[in-house]
Motif scaffolding. Structure first.
Motif, PDB file in Angstrom:
ATOM      1  N   ALA A 143      -8.917 -14.614  13.285  1.00  0.00           N
ATOM      2  CA  ALA A 143      -9.873 -14.848  12.202  1.00  0.00           C
ATOM      3  C   ALA A 143      -9.424 -15.961  11.262  1.00  0.00           C
ATOM      4  N   GLY A 144      -8.149 -16.369  11.361  1.00  0.00           N
ATOM      5  CA  GLY A 144      -7.665 -17.473  10.544  1.00  0.00           C
ATOM      6  C   GLY A 144      -6.507 -17.081   9.662  1.00  0.00           C
ATOM      7  N   THR A 145      -5.788 -18.113   9.159  1.00  0.00           N
ATOM      8  CA  THR A 145      -4.595 -17.855   8.360  1.00  0.00           C
ATOM      9  C   THR A 145      -4.904 -17.169   7.037  1.00  0.00           C
ATOM     10  N   ARG A 146      -6.125 -17.318   6.534  1.00  0.00           N
ATOM     11  CA  ARG A 146      -6.467 -16.596   5.296  1.00  0.00           C
ATOM     12  C   ARG A 146      -6.402 -15.093   5.533  1.00  0.00           C
ATOM     13  N   TRP A 147      -6.906 -14.647   6.687  1.00  0.00           N
ATOM     14  CA  TRP A 147      -6.852 -13.228   7.012  1.00  0.00           C
ATOM     15  C   TRP A 147      -5.425 -12.784   7.277  1.00  0.00           C
ATOM     16  N   VAL A 148      -4.661 -13.627   7.962  1.00  0.00           N
ATOM     17  CA  VAL A 148      -3.251 -13.308   8.203  1.00  0.00           C
ATOM     18  C   VAL A 148      -2.529 -13.091   6.876  1.00  0.00           C
ATOM     19  N   GLY A 149      -2.749 -14.024   5.941  1.00  0.00           N
ATOM     20  CA  GLY A 149      -2.101 -13.916   4.639  1.00  0.00           C
ATOM     21  C   GLY A 149      -2.541 -12.692   3.866  1.00  0.00           C
ATOM     22  N   ALA A 150      -3.836 -12.383   3.926  1.00  0.00           N
ATOM     23  CA  ALA A 150      -4.346 -11.218   3.195  1.00  0.00           C
ATOM     24  C   ALA A 150      -3.767  -9.923   3.754  1.00  0.00           C
ATOM     25  N   VAL A 151      -3.792  -9.787   5.089  1.00  0.00           N
ATOM     26  CA  VAL A 151      -3.234  -8.583   5.713  1.00  0.00           C
ATOM     27  C   VAL A 151      -1.756  -8.458   5.416  1.00  0.00           C
ATOM     28  N   GLN A 152      -1.039  -9.592   5.445  1.00  0.00           N
ATOM     29  CA  GLN A 152       0.401  -9.557   5.211  1.00  0.00           C
ATOM     30  C   GLN A 152       0.722  -9.155   3.775  1.00  0.00           C
ATOM     31  N   MET A 153      -0.034  -9.667   2.828  1.00  0.00           N
ATOM     32  CA  MET A 153       0.189  -9.310   1.424  1.00  0.00           C
ATOM     33  C   MET A 153      -0.049  -7.821   1.198  1.00  0.00           C
ATOM     34  N   ILE A 154      -1.164  -7.322   1.707  1.00  0.00           N
ATOM     35  CA  ILE A 154      -1.526  -5.910   1.495  1.00  0.00           C
ATOM     36  C   ILE A 154      -0.512  -4.985   2.166  1.00  0.00           C
ATOM     37  N   SER A 155      -0.187  -5.265   3.427  1.00  0.00           N
ATOM     38  CA  SER A 155       0.738  -4.388   4.152  1.00  0.00           C
ATOM     39  C   SER A 155       2.134  -4.432   3.559  1.00  0.00           C
ATOM     40  N   THR A 156       2.556  -5.605   3.091  1.00  0.00           N
ATOM     41  CA  THR A 156       3.894  -5.707   2.499  1.00  0.00           C
ATOM     42  C   THR A 156       3.980  -4.899   1.217  1.00  0.00           C
ATOM     43  N   VAL A 157       2.958  -4.989   0.382  1.00  0.00           N
ATOM     44  CA  VAL A 157       2.946  -4.201  -0.855  1.00  0.00           C
ATOM     45  C   VAL A 157       2.912  -2.707  -0.538  1.00  0.00           C
ATOM     46  N   LEU A 158       2.068  -2.326   0.429  1.00  0.00           N
ATOM     47  CA  LEU A 158       1.910  -0.907   0.757  1.00  0.00           C
ATOM     48  C   LEU A 158       3.176  -0.287   1.343  1.00  0.00           C
ATOM     49  N   LYS A 159       4.016  -1.104   1.975  1.00  0.00           N
ATOM     50  CA  LYS A 159       5.253  -0.534   2.510  1.00  0.00           C
ATOM     51  C   LYS A 159       6.434  -0.768   1.575  1.00  0.00           C
ATOM     52  N   PHE A 160       6.416  -1.870   0.826  1.00  0.00           N
ATOM     53  CA  PHE A 160       7.535  -2.176  -0.055  1.00  0.00           C
ATOM     54  C   PHE A 160       7.592  -1.211  -1.235  1.00  0.00           C
ATOM     55  N   VAL A 161       6.450  -0.952  -1.838  1.00  0.00           N
ATOM     56  CA  VAL A 161       6.426  -0.099  -3.032  1.00  0.00           C
ATOM     57  C   VAL A 161       6.917   1.323  -2.744  1.00  0.00           C
ATOM     58  N   PRO A 162       6.415   2.014  -1.697  1.00  0.00           N
ATOM     59  CA  PRO A 162       6.933   3.363  -1.422  1.00  0.00           C
ATOM     60  C   PRO A 162       8.417   3.374  -1.071  1.00  0.00           C
ATOM     61  N   LEU A 163       8.856   2.399  -0.280  1.00  0.00           N
ATOM     62  CA  LEU A 163      10.271   2.352   0.073  1.00  0.00           C
ATOM     63  C   LEU A 163      11.138   2.104  -1.153  1.00  0.00           C
ATOM     64  N   LEU A 164      10.686   1.204  -2.011  1.00  0.00           N
ATOM     65  CA  LEU A 164      11.440   0.932  -3.235  1.00  0.00           C
ATOM     66  C   LEU A 164      11.430   2.150  -4.148  1.00  0.00           C
ATOM     67  N   PHE A 165      10.304   2.868  -4.178  1.00  0.00           N
ATOM     68  CA  PHE A 165      10.210   4.080  -4.990  1.00  0.00           C
ATOM     69  C   PHE A 165      11.244   5.110  -4.522  1.00  0.00           C
ATOM     70  N   VAL A 166      11.306   5.337  -3.216  1.00  0.00           N
ATOM     71  CA  VAL A 166      12.286   6.287  -2.687  1.00  0.00           C
ATOM     72  C   VAL A 166      13.698   5.819  -3.003  1.00  0.00           C
ATOM     73  N   ALA A 167      13.925   4.498  -2.866  1.00  0.00           N
ATOM     74  CA  ALA A 167      15.258   3.957  -3.115  1.00  0.00           C
ATOM     75  C   ALA A 167      15.681   4.134  -4.566  1.00  0.00           C
TER      76      ALA A 167
END
Length: 468
Positions: A143-167
């Motif tokens: 679908a294009g690099t805009r979609w790649v960037g959007a998915v990457q931003m959302i998924s990174t936040v969704l996994k980084f925040v819980p992991l950092l919270f546990v840490a």
């Protein structure tokens, strides 16, 4: 000269940083504390040493991108320094690593889905789920690099925040009595350091992600280096604090036998048995995000090589900023490997291919670090201030040592299998080079071997470089 102008570059600093961090943090983090627990807390020291090496490598990628702000990262650096053959080996090795890793990530993701559903699925169901995990990120890429960037931003936040919270929260539940001894082995602590480092070495694969996509990053000379370092540090914070929190909240004897250390840590902190579900959700998000980023990476190396006539020309075609043939080829190959894993019944095939990726990931790093040393020693430093020489050389040698350690830590089986597959690529190289003079644009690229014989590099570099 840049491949695209500023208006068409899709990745700013935040997205490029998310690409690096998302690719580094895949599914392995959720098992790492249990994997290194048998060696004692010396493994935390190993993590610290490796983090320094990974940051040195990230800085080197930033310096190299100042010279060559083009898509392809390690491939570009190796070819500019040492010629077509070295560049091809880097691209071939990296490409192999990406699509096999995608299959391994998809299979791992199915395991975490089972945790959510509370049972094992059928082989057909598991295969369908694994294929969906491969093709959904592929569709996002198409679908294009805009979609790649959007998915990457959302998924990174969704996994980084819980992991950092546990840490972070885990530090409030930290009990020193849970740690066990500094070194649990029979020998001295250096043996435990080396053994745990061998397991942890590949935790930072992905540090090159911004450099690999430099052609899509705005102001790459500035942002690639920053994104590489910030993404690596962000991943390191999660790794180090998360492992420390798990070590301090789960008794050592239980942690050594744990198959879900983060889940055990959450249950120990908050009570109940819901930790497994929470961490499984986080793991699935983490793996899907990593697949999104690695799918893009799987297309970038062959794209750069195809532009130089070292991969089939179809890989050089882009649509909406994404090399579509590379995305499709990687998705098809990863799918075939996944089908083999679930249906062939041949033991060990999948494991052998995963071993190949273990070695393949190291080859581009080693060549890139060596390329930086070469550029510094030959005086090709036109885009780097002279005062940086000592610092740049120390970083380059540190990155080379880190990359060499990666090779050593891969193990004999991984090196053996990986070298065989790497050498198999020589036939592809011979075929492409033999066909290249008859291809369109051959005049522009046919001069490269002569330059490569004198040390590689672009025509403009050859005239400006001088031994120092």
């Amino acid at each position: 000269m840049h491949e695209t102008d500023g208006k068409t570059r899709r990745f700013g600093l935040p997205t490029a940083t998310a690409l690096v961090m998302g690719n580094i943090i895949g599914g392995g983090i959720f098992l790492l504390p249990a994997s290194v627990a048998p060696f004692g807390t010396v493994s935390l020291l190993a993590f610290g040493v490796l983090t320094v090496g990974a940051i040195a490598l990230a800085l080197v990628f930033g310096r190299l991108t100042e010279r060559f702000p083009r898509t392809g990262g390690p491939y570009v650096y190796a070819r500019e320094a040492f010629g077509d053959f070295a560049g091809f080996l880097s691209a071939w090795s990296y490409w192999t690593m990406t699509w096999v890793s995608n299959a391994a990530l998809a299979v791992a993701g199915v395991g975490y889905v089972h945790v959510l559903t509370g049972g094992d699925g059928s082989k057909a169901g598991d295969l369908a789920l694994a294929l969906a995990m491969i093709w959904l990120p592929a569709l996002a890429n198409l679908a294009g690099t805009r979609w790649v960037g959007a998915v990457q931003m959302i998924s990174t936040v969704l996994k980084f925040v819980p992991l950092l919270f546990v840490a972070v929260i885990g530090l409030f539940f930290f009990d020193p009595d849970n740690l066990g001894s500094f070194n649990t082995g029979d020998g001295n602590w250096t043996g435990g350091l080396t053994a745990s480092a061998a397991i942890l070495l590949y935790s930072y694969v992905g540090v090159e992600s911004a450099a690999m996509s430099a052609g899509e990053v705005r102001d790459p000379e500035r942002n690639v280096g920053r994104a590489s370092v910030l993404g690596t540090i962000g991943a390191a914070v999660v790794y180090l604090l998360g492992t420390l929190a798990v070590f301090g909240s789960v008794p050592h004897d239980k942690l050594v036998a744990s198959t879900a250390p983060f889940s055990d840590a959450v249950n120990a902190m908050f009570g109940g048995e819901w930790g497994g579900t929470a961490i499984a959700v986080c793991a699935v998000i983490s793996i899907v995000g990593a697949l999104n980023g690695w799918t893009l990476m799987s297309a970038q190396a062959p794209y750069a090589a195809a532009k130089d006539g070292l991969f089939p020309a179809v890989f050089a075609k882009k649509r909406r900023g994404v090399p579509t043939a590379g995305v499709l080829a990687a998705a098809v190959l990863a799918s075939l490997l996944t089908v083999i894993n679930y249906t062939s019944g041949v033991a060990g095939v999948f494991e052998i291919l995963v071993l190949i990726t273990t070695f393949s990931a190291t080859v581009p790093y080693l060549l890139a670090a060596a390329a930086q040393v070469y550029f510094l020693l030959t005086g090709q430093r036109e885009k780097v201030r002279p005062a940086r020489f000592t610092r740049d050389m120390v970083l380059a040698l540190g990155a080379f040592a880190f990359s060499f350690w990666l090779v050593a830590g891969a193990g004999y089986a991984a090196v053996y299998q990986g070298v065989l597959f790497l050498f198999a690529g020589i036939l592809v190289y011979v075929w492409m080079v033999a066909r290249r003079p008859a291809a369109s644009g051959a005049v522009a690229v046919s001069e490269e071997p002569a330059l490569a014989a004198c040390g590689g590099g672009r025509p403009e570099d050859a005239s400006s470089s001088s031994p120092s």
